[in-house]
Design an enzyme around this catalytic site. Structure first.
Site, short mmCIF file in Angstrom:
data_model
loop_
_atom_site.label_atom_id
_atom_site.label_comp_id
_atom_site.label_asym_id
_atom_site.label_seq_id
_atom_site.Cartn_x
_atom_site.Cartn_y
_atom_site.Cartn_z
N SER A 482 69.16 -38.61 -7.17
CA SER A 482 68.28 -37.90 -8.10
C SER A 482 68.13 -36.42 -7.78
O SER A 482 67.85 -35.62 -8.68
CB SER A 482 66.90 -38.56 -8.10
N ASP A 604 56.44 -34.15 -5.10
CA ASP A 604 56.99 -35.09 -4.12
C ASP A 604 57.60 -34.39 -2.91
O ASP A 604 57.95 -35.03 -1.92
CB ASP A 604 58.03 -36.01 -4.77
N HIS A 607 62.32 -33.02 -4.67
CA HIS A 607 63.16 -32.51 -5.75
C HIS A 607 62.80 -31.06 -6.05
O HIS A 607 61.63 -30.75 -6.30
CB HIS A 607 62.97 -33.35 -7.01
#
Length: 628
Positions: A482, A604, A607
């Site tokens: 991701s 988070d 990312h």
């Protein structure tokens, strides 16, 4: 030895096995370095439950000719429900107050667990047991308790029928073993390499073989028929079987992966068979291994193993949501284990034991006493007040559960990744169709993105005009998770000929098949960019297969910045060590470059956000281009 002492050692020996099983589970979830087979603690619990319950039922059937179902169900509920219900209510109350995003689907969680069908709820919802990075539910692990609950419900009836119809031990054993074999066969047939195996992992049909193997052992190895004293030769043989089984179990804890084809093509069945031999040894009061596993520490932990299993996930998830565990992983492991054991002890001492032995026919009398002005319970009535508050919070969360579990930042990231993947997929197809014709018109339009990128990141790393031109014509194959999906368009604006295959939740092992397929089709570029490790670590064998699929091509591997997960250091250390083995491997140290720059990331801290992508894209490009 008298009968009571024999029974005591028989039970405490199994406390040792429960301790081994729960240690495996804890290692799998909490230790910073990957314990591949720690998930195998659950099959041990299954085999042990199958043996103990069937042993009790067989004795009752032989004595009375039938099973008192009401008495059996009552005992099971008194043993299991107090701890389970308390854990569900306390956890739900906590997330209602502090982590409302986890309330998504809470009604299904509560109902599924109260009726012991939660494993099928997870299958229906498509939950993944192996996605160790994404938002995890504190109830994920309760799937195994549902399978055990289903076993407790149906097995007394089935076993009674088997004794009535078949009458003898051998045909009963054969029947049970054959059904167990077909359960394992179902697991093997349903497993598909490269697909998430959670359906197989959660399913009653594909997991019942472990419990059934335990039940078959109880038929031919009843505890009542085992003598205290064994001849020396028999005792040595039994001890050797037990010790070899224990050694194999420990070895498989550290070697068997929860997502390998070997695990589902007989590996878990073999492990369950080994557990049968270990339990058979420990069940025998004349075996030395029984004495070895009978000690105060194992007895204490074994009695609390149910609570330890119940509370491991809530403690782990709640603790790690507030703490950067990657900075000092071992310290946090110790803290989490201490919290789990402490909470489990309190549950055992003040909830499980009292309610297990409580006479529920006195419920009305006890409630009346609680509300008396001068009640003999005194300050202890505050426990009831606390319980009422937690139940109220749980009901509030269940009634007003959110429609989605994503907060604003998560939703923004999710939208970015979906948009990126759509555009990258279209561009990949154009590259495959026109790759031999040089730079396409779509690449030319991307040239504007290159200039824009260089300008927007002028305060960080700048690419020279020559580097921009070099990057625009450079063919690269990029495989990742991701993080790469998040940064894919930024990289495409620089490397216009880059082919990108990025997927949310991708494990390093998943890249093996992708790389092999591209290489066989002649579509793997001479330069390969990897962004793997966010979702979990890899072992030497998996790394060897990845590098073997790539061959002699140039490999750039972006290391991980994932401070919310304990495997960050393991992945980065493994990559650094790998450069000594593979001369064509270069590490792009994104971790060191981005560390302590929280403003580069979404909430988070993993990312890169829109601002951080400027640093991400140009840093990676510079590392690749200056290595040429």
């Amino acid at each position: 030895m008298n009968t009571s002492n024999k029974k005591r050692r028989y039970i405490t020996g199994f406390d040792g096995i429960r301790t081994i099983a729960v240690i495996g589970v804890i290692l799998y979830h909490l230790v910073p370095y990957d314990i591949q087979g720690g998930f195998l603690g659950v099959p041990i619990f299954f085999v042990l439950s199958g043996y103990l319950i069937t042993d009790i039922l067989n004795e009752e059937i032989q004595k009375n000719g039938k099973v008192n179902l009401f008495s059996f169900y009552k005992k099971r509920m008194k043993r299991l429900y107090p701890g389970l219900v308390t854990m569900i209510v306390a956890t739900s109350a906590y997330i209602t107050l502090f982590q409302r995003s986890l309330l998504n689907g809470i009604r299904n969680v509560i109902v599924g667990n109260l009726f012991y069908v939660y494993n099928w709820v997870q299958v229906r919802q498509g939950q993944s047991y192996f996605d160790r990075f994404g938002v995890q539910s504190p109830f994920t692990h309760l799937w195994s308790l549902s399978i055990e609950g289903q076993f407790y419900l149906f097995w007394p009836i089935i076993l009674t029928v088997l004794w009535v119809v078949l009458r003898k031990k051998q045909p009963i054993f054969d029947t049970i073993f054959i059904v167990a074999f077909f359960s394992a066969l179902t697991m093997a047939l349903l497993y598909k390499d490269g697909q998430d195996s959670s359906r197989i992992y959660f399913g009653t049909d594909t997991r019942m073989f472990s419990i059934l193997l335990g039940t078959s052992l109880a038929v031919i190895w009843p505890s009542k028929g085992l003598k205290n004293n064994l001849q020396k030769k028999s005792r040595i043989i039994l001890d050797c079987i037990g010790i070899v089984s224990l050694i194999l179990i420990i070895l498989m804890f550290f070697s068997m992966s929860g997502e390998s084809d070997l695990t589902y093509h007989g590996g878990m069945f073999f492990f369950s068979l080994i557990s049968v031999f270990l339990i058979a040894t420990v069940a025998h009061p004349g075996a030395d291994l029984n004495k070895l596993l009978t000690n105060r520490v194992f007895t204490w932990l074994g009695k609390r193993s149910y609570g330890i299993y119940l509370y491991q996930y809530p403690v782990m998830i709640f603790y790690e949501s507030h703490v950067n565990i990657a900075a000092h992983p071992w310290i946090h492991v110790v803290i989490e284990i201490l919290l789990i054991v402490m909470i489990s002890h309190l549950s055992y001492r003040y909830i499980e034991l009292p309610l297990q032995h409580f006479d529920y026919s006195r419920t009305k009398e006890v409630i009346g006493e609680f509300f008396k002005k001068k009640s003999r319970y005194g300050w202890q009535r505050l426990w009831i007040a606390g319980a009422v508050v937690m139940v109220a919070l749980t009901m509030t969360g269940a009634v007003f559960q959110p429609k989605t579990q994503s907060n604003q930042g998560d939703q923004q990231l999710e939208n970015v990744i979906k948009k990126n993947q759509k555009e990258v997929t279209e561009d990949n197809k154009k590259l495959q169709d026109k790759g031999k014709q040089g730079t396409s018109s779509s690449s030319a339009s991307s040239q504007k993105g290159t200039s824009s990128s260089a300008q927007s990141s002028s305060k960080s790393i700048q690419l020279t005009q020559s580097q921009q031109q070099q990057a625009a014509n450079m063919k690269i194959t990029a495989i990742g998770d991701s993080v790469l999906a998040d940064g894919s368009l930024k990289l495409k604006s620089i490397f216009q000929q880059m082919y990108i295959d990025a997927k949310v939740g991708r494990q390093p092992r998943d890249a093996i098949g992708i790389l092999n397929d591209l290489a066989q089709k002649g579509q793997l570029s001479n330069t390969v960019l990897l962004s793997l490790g966010t979702n979990g670590p890899f072992n030497d064998g998996e790394l060897h297969q990845i590098m073997g699929a790539i061959g002699n091509r140039r490999v750039y591997w972006i290391n991980t910045h994932v401070p919310t997960r304990r495997w960050q250091k393991q992945v980065n250390d493994s990559l650094n060590a790998a450069t000594k083995t593979y001369s064509n491997l270069r590490i792009i140290d994104w971790y060191d470059y981005s560390n302590n720059h929280t403003n580069w990331f979404y909430d988070d801290n993993v990312h890169p956000n829109e601002y951080g992508l400027n640093y991400y894209g140009n840093f990676i490009a510079k590392e690749i281009l200056e290595d040429k």
